[in-house]
Design an enzyme around this catalytic site. Structure first.
Site, short mmCIF file in Angstrom:
data_model
loop_
_atom_site.label_atom_id
_atom_site.label_comp_id
_atom_site.label_asym_id
_atom_site.label_seq_id
_atom_site.Cartn_x
_atom_site.Cartn_y
_atom_site.Cartn_z
CD GLU A 250 -25.85 -40.48 32.92
OE1 GLU A 250 -26.71 -39.85 31.79
OE2 GLU A 250 -26.80 -41.68 32.72
CE LYS B 113 -29.33 -40.19 24.16
NZ LYS B 113 -29.65 -41.67 24.11
CG HIS C 242 2.69 -32.45 42.34
ND1 HIS C 242 3.92 -31.96 43.82
CD2 HIS C 242 2.78 -33.61 43.79
CE1 HIS C 242 4.58 -32.92 44.30
NE2 HIS C 242 3.12 -33.41 44.35
#
Length: 532
Positions: free
Chosen positions: A322, A457, A351
């Site tokens: 960010e 937004k 793994h």
């Protein structure tokens, strides 16, 4: 380079902080003396800009704001007496409030002490507290913490389900700087409803952390919530862990916040040194710059070999991405900068995706995090093989992975902590906060705003407004409509795909309309009012 040459390079570039007992090793990043010399002028500028930032200069020019998270652990550096006092008062208020909660001076509404903590926040208001809780909370904390960090209804139900029968002993903290961020606001509405249904007074269980004068602060004061703590204008969400946002949940869980602050302050002092080789954050920033050619061309894979630090990569994702993921530099040039971060923990990841790291695309570098102390003092480690403990295996696998990657041309950085405690975690947070700030200066981007978040937004708001229009039309609609007809009725043919998403979601949740036909053939669907 043979093993003895690598050893010499390790010794030449190893950073060690004797007070914090923290090591930073960049020897497995391939760089030349010429590259280091070429960066010195850029670092001179970065050090000067950081000094100005700490002195109170406007370091977030896009929003005209100071950037003061370093003051939180060194109030004496704050540019005004008012800021210094506000910081000190906040820490004391956090400690006092936590003590009153722990001893029952502030009781739950039904009597007795609070036993649960429901934390509502998003972004930095959740990622930092989650990381610190996982890293430092005792096995039997004074309050058991639960997080709502999304606007997922099923997520609300799951968290509230775990608190069934315990709402009367649950302290609810709502964190939102602006006071109207949708995710925590939505969670607040749903949690308030749960308290009403349970017949429990919500205000007697509620705390706000928010900006002065925000809508959330007004609600908290009008309704008589237990407490309101400040989020200062000059502290961003992703650098708020040493503000009330991070200190309050830590203190409520019994974590030593003074040690956390002291570790951060000690690291801040070390990363204030205007000399590349003697500044651990500058060494990290240099490694990032060189390995990614100043363009973030390689991802940072974070591998802490400690279960307690498993959430560190998620915390770093926000702090790094960010801050550095910006379309334009400070001069207004389009640059599309960034640095991708992902990871989980060792040895689990060996793994999982380390196979690709070793043999596949060479588009990354690794940050190993080693912790020297295997377990809490006084707990013996049994041998799982002759003269070998589980902790020895963990250390051996870290060293082996580091070596195997380097031998195949894969670079890495290694951070070594003495143990996982409040002091070392505070130092680790501060180290990366400064490294991000210095790197941002190297590439000349504003690390302290997030216009891309705001764009999302605004787009979401437009979708919700269109949904309201759809619902209004369907309430008045007598017959069926196709998607093109609905789009025409709403005068938005260019938004037909958005309409399809909206009506599909509304039907799935039993609201106002039904879809007739094959959902895989959107243009053939019939949209009908839902029968009453």
């Amino acid at each position: 380079m043979d093993s003895l040459q690598l050893w010499q390079r390790y010794c030449d570039w190893l950073y060690y902080h004797p007070e914090l007992e923290i090591f930073v090793d960049i020897s497995r990043i391939r760089f030349t003396p010429a590259q280091v010399e070429a960066l010195r002028p850029l670092f001179a500028r970065a050090f000067a800009e950081m000094q100005a930032l700490e002195a109170g200069a406007i370091a977030n020019p896009d929003e005209g704001r100071q950037v003061g998270h370093y003051w939180l652990r060194a109030p004496e550096l704050a540019p005004t007496a008012e800021i210094r006092q506000a910081i000190q008062d906040c820490v004391e208020q956090v400690e006092s409030f936590a003590k009153k909660i722990h001893c029952g001076t502030i009781p739950a509404s039904g009597g007795g002490r609070f036993t649960e903590l429901l934390w509502i926040g998003i972004g930095g208001s959740a990622l930092g507290p989650q990381f610190v809780a996982e890293a430092l909370a005792p096995l039997q904390p004074p309050l058991n913490i639960h997080f709502i960090d999304n606007t997922d209804p099923d997520g609300f139900d799951r968290v509230l389900g775990r608190l069934a029968g315990k709402l009367g002993q649950t302290l609810v903290v709502v964190t939102s700087k602006s006071g109207n961020t949708p995710e925590p606001r939505n969670a607040l509405v749903e949690v308030e409803l749960a308290y009403r249904k349970a017949g429990i007074p919500f205000s007697a269980h509620a705390v706000a952390i928010t900006g002065p004068g925000s809508q959330l602060e007004q609600q908290a004061r009008q309704e008589g919530w237990l407490a309101v703590f400040p989020i200062f204008d000059w502290v961003g969400g992703r650098t708020s862990e040493t503000s009330a946002v991070g200190l309050l949940p830590a203190a409520l869980q019994g974590i030593d916040i003074r040690a956390l602050l002291a570790g951060a302050a000690t690291m801040d002092k070390a990363t204030r040194v205007p000399h590349l080789e003697r500044n651990p954050a500058a060494l990290l920033a240099m490694a990032w710059y060189i390995v990614g050619e100043g363009r973030g061309r390689k991802d940072m894979v974070v591998l802490p070999y400690k279960d307690r630090l498993a959430l560190f990569s998620r915390y770093l994702q926000q702090l790094v991405m960010e801050s550095l993921g910006k379309s334009h530099d400070l001069q207004g040039n389009r640059v599309e900068q960034g640095l991708t971060v992902y990871g989980n923990k060792g040895t689990t990841d060996q793994h999982a995706y380390v196979q690709q790291l070793r043999d596949g695309l060479n588009n990354f570098f690794v940050t190993f995090i080693e912790v020297l102390q295997d377990r809490e003092p006084g707990i013996p480690s049994p041998f799982v093989e002759p003269e070998v403990t589980s902790g020895d295996y963990l250390d051996g696998l870290l060293q082996g992975t580091r070596q195997a990657l380097y031998e195949n041309g894969r670079d890495s950085v290694t951070i070594t902590l003495p143990r996982v405690d409040a002091r070392s975690v505070g130092a680790l947070i501060a180290l990366y906060e400064r490294a991000v700030g210095l790197y941002a200066s190297l590439i000349q981007v504003n690390a302290y705003h997030q216009p891309g978040v705001e764009a999302g937004k605004k787009a979401a708001s437009a979708v919700l407004q269109l949904q309201r229009q759809v619902l209004e039309v369907m309430r008045e609609q007598k017959g069926s409509l196709t998607l093109p007809q609905l789009a025409e009725k709403l005068s938005c043919p260019e938004r037909i795909e958005t309409l399809y998403w909206i009506v599909r979601h509304l039907q799935a949740n039993g609201r106002s309309l039904v879809l007739v036909g094959d959902p895989g053939r959107p243009l053939e669907l019939s949209i009908q009012p839902r029968p009453a």
